[in-house]
Design an enzyme around this catalytic site. Structure first.
Site, PDB file in Angstrom:
ATOM      1  N   SER A 142      46.924   9.679  79.655  1.00  0.00           N
ATOM      2  CA  SER A 142      46.308   9.607  80.983  1.00  0.00           C
ATOM      3  C   SER A 142      46.935  10.711  81.818  1.00  0.00           C
ATOM      4  CB  SER A 142      46.620   8.237  81.599  1.00  0.00           C
ATOM      5  OG  SER A 142      46.399   8.248  82.992  1.00  0.00           O
ATOM      6  N   TYR A 155      52.292   1.101  83.409  1.00  0.00           N
ATOM      7  CA  TYR A 155      51.251   1.991  82.865  1.00  0.00           C
ATOM      8  C   TYR A 155      51.793   3.424  82.766  1.00  0.00           C
ATOM      9  CZ  TYR A 155      46.480   3.923  82.298  1.00  0.00           C
ATOM     10  OH  TYR A 155      45.354   4.561  81.822  1.00  0.00           O
TER      11      TYR A 155
HETATM   12  P1  NAD Z   1      37.945  -0.441  78.742  1.00  0.00           P
HETATM   13  O1  NAD Z   1      38.452  -1.634  79.453  1.00  0.00           O
HETATM   14  O2  NAD Z   1      36.521  -0.033  78.965  1.00  0.00           O
HETATM   15  O3  NAD Z   1      38.182  -0.577  77.169  1.00  0.00           O
HETATM   16  C1  NAD Z   1      39.398  -0.997  76.641  1.00  0.00           C
HETATM   17  C2  NAD Z   1      39.163  -1.655  75.300  1.00  0.00           C
HETATM   18  O4  NAD Z   1      40.438  -1.992  74.755  1.00  0.00           O
HETATM   19  C3  NAD Z   1      38.364  -2.945  75.384  1.00  0.00           C
HETATM   20  O5  NAD Z   1      37.316  -2.936  74.434  1.00  0.00           O
HETATM   21  C4  NAD Z   1      39.389  -4.028  75.067  1.00  0.00           C
HETATM   22  O6  NAD Z   1      38.833  -5.172  74.410  1.00  0.00           O
HETATM   23  C5  NAD Z   1      40.350  -3.280  74.168  1.00  0.00           C
HETATM   24  N1  NAD Z   1      41.672  -3.898  74.104  1.00  0.00           N
HETATM   25  C6  NAD Z   1      42.437  -4.359  75.126  1.00  0.00           C
HETATM   26  N2  NAD Z   1      43.572  -4.895  74.657  1.00  0.00           N
HETATM   27  C7  NAD Z   1      43.544  -4.764  73.301  1.00  0.00           C
HETATM   28  C8  NAD Z   1      44.423  -5.132  72.263  1.00  0.00           C
HETATM   29  N3  NAD Z   1      45.591  -5.747  72.510  1.00  0.00           N
HETATM   30  N4  NAD Z   1      44.075  -4.843  70.984  1.00  0.00           N
HETATM   31  C9  NAD Z   1      42.894  -4.226  70.722  1.00  0.00           C
HETATM   32  N5  NAD Z   1      42.011  -3.877  71.668  1.00  0.00           N
HETATM   33  C10 NAD Z   1      42.331  -4.148  72.947  1.00  0.00           C
HETATM   34  O7  NAD Z   1      38.941   0.735  79.165  1.00  0.00           O
HETATM   35  P2  NAD Z   1      38.855   2.340  79.067  1.00  0.00           P
HETATM   36  O8  NAD Z   1      38.854   2.844  80.463  1.00  0.00           O
HETATM   37  O9  NAD Z   1      37.815   2.771  78.114  1.00  0.00           O
HETATM   38  O10 NAD Z   1      40.315   2.636  78.495  1.00  0.00           O
HETATM   39  C11 NAD Z   1      40.569   3.115  77.184  1.00  0.00           C
HETATM   40  C12 NAD Z   1      41.876   3.877  77.194  1.00  0.00           C
HETATM   41  O11 NAD Z   1      41.768   4.999  78.070  1.00  0.00           O
HETATM   42  C13 NAD Z   1      43.072   3.069  77.692  1.00  0.00           C
HETATM   43  O12 NAD Z   1      44.210   3.364  76.909  1.00  0.00           O
HETATM   44  C14 NAD Z   1      43.281   3.579  79.103  1.00  0.00           C
HETATM   45  O13 NAD Z   1      44.599   3.439  79.555  1.00  0.00           O
HETATM   46  C15 NAD Z   1      42.895   5.025  78.919  1.00  0.00           C
HETATM   47  N6  NAD Z   1      42.534   5.713  80.157  1.00  0.00           N
HETATM   48  C16 NAD Z   1      41.503   5.278  80.921  1.00  0.00           C
HETATM   49  C17 NAD Z   1      41.191   5.951  82.093  1.00  0.00           C
HETATM   50  C18 NAD Z   1      40.076   5.512  82.985  1.00  0.00           C
HETATM   51  O14 NAD Z   1      40.011   6.019  84.111  1.00  0.00           O
HETATM   52  N7  NAD Z   1      39.188   4.625  82.568  1.00  0.00           N
HETATM   53  C19 NAD Z   1      41.930   7.078  82.469  1.00  0.00           C
HETATM   54  C20 NAD Z   1      42.982   7.496  81.659  1.00  0.00           C
HETATM   55  C21 NAD Z   1      43.267   6.809  80.500  1.00  0.00           C
END
Ligand code: NAD
Length: 260
Positions: A142, A155
């Site tokens: 991130s 985080y």
């Molecule tokens: P999201 O909530 O849309 O998807 C996350 C997925 O992870 C879900 O399908 C959930 O069921 C799964 N998950 C959660 N806990 C789990 C576990 N213990 N085991 C297996 N699966 C699990 O979120 P997203 O925004 O797509 O995030 C995905 C990644 O991207 C994360 O690591 C997040 O930190 C990172 N990220 C997101 C953003 C953003 O702005 N959305 C920015 C930077 C980084």
């Protein structure tokens, strides 16, 4: 078809960023294992991909559970033959000031983001090393792998930690052709972020619109959210890159919020 013949295991791919990476990889010829806590969601995404002519399976996996990760990866290898690409992407967010975090919440955050990255890496690189064909490991970091924001102590700590894991894997895996890199997105409007908007509005005593304008997009060059396509296209570039020249790096995709 940049990933023809490859197998990619993507954690957290039932939703958001991971789901889009799965779709883009499948369109580029990879067979996909969607490993998620949410098995119904993983199976639904796999069905969408197979209905569109791709190859995908859903696998139940809590990335914090050692046995579930090892068994899940073994199942993927049984069904799809191997793992060439691991995207360690599963994640959650909990926002609150440091003094209000319970130890259980802190540990949960570190377990999903860091233990999950370690456990999936360990299981997948064993297969990559055994086969000797190399591989690519991509961690979903991130901007918070490099920057800090209020309310996000565990985080930020976990996302910073992924840089260390990726760099060690780059060194250990390099001689075996296994590359490790970190993608560092800015804010992407997935369920993880939609949930934070009202939570941050409450914590800071401001409107949801102000959270978006004065916190989330404040330091971008054009006040725009990063998209799941932006992140998926970078993930495709990294997975398809052919040599160790690009390893041990973190690449930020954030509309200029963070510049390295
Ligand atoms: P999201 O909530 O849309 O998807 C996350 C997925 O992870 C879900 O399908 C959930 O069921 C799964 N998950 C959660 N806990 C789990 C576990 N213990 N085991 C297996 N699966 C699990 O979120 P997203 O925004 O797509 O995030 C995905 C990644 O991207 C994360 O690591 C997040 O930190 C990172 N990220 C997101 C953003 C953003 O702005 N959305 C920015 C930077 C980084």
């Amino acid at each position: 078809m940049q990933l023809e013949g490859k197998v990619a295991l993507i954690t957290g791919a039932a939703s958001g960023i991971g789901k889009r990476i799965a779709e883009v990889y499948a369109k580029n010829g990879a067979a996909i294992a969607i490993a998620d806590l949410n098995l119904a969601g993983a199976q639904a995404t796999a069905k969408e991909i197979t209905d569109a002519g791709g190859k995908a399976i859903g696998v139940a996996m809590n990335v914090t559970d050692e046995a579930e990760v090892d068994d899940g990866v073994a199942e993927v290898i049984k069904q799809l033959g191997k793992v060439d690409i691991l995207i360690s992407n599963a994640g959650i967010q909990i926002v609150k000031p440091i003094e209000e975090f319970s130890l259980a919440e802190w540990k949960k955050m570190l377990a999903i983001h860091l233990d999950g990255a370690f456990l999936t890496t360990r299981a997948c690189i064993k297969d990559m090393y055994r086969r000797g064909d190399g591989g690519a490991v991509i961690y979903m970091g991130s901007v918070h792998s490099h920057e800090a924001s209020k309310l996000k102590a565990p985080y930020c700590a976990a996302k910073h930690g992924l840089l260390g894991l990726a760099r060690v894997l780059a060194k250990e895996g390099g001689p075996k052709g296994v590359r490790a890199n970190v993608i560092c997105p800015g804010f992407v409007r997935t369920p993880l972020v939609e949930k934070q908007i009202p939570e941050q509005a409450r914590e800071f005593g401001i409107s949801e619109d102000e959270v978006i304008r004065t916190i989330m997009l404040k330091d971008t060059v054009d006040a725009k959210f990063t998209t799941v396509d932006d992140v998926a296209n970078l993930a495709l570039f990294l997975a398809a890159f052919e040599t160790n020249a690009l390893t041990g790096q973190s690449i930020t995709v954030s509309h200029g919020w963070h510049m390295q």
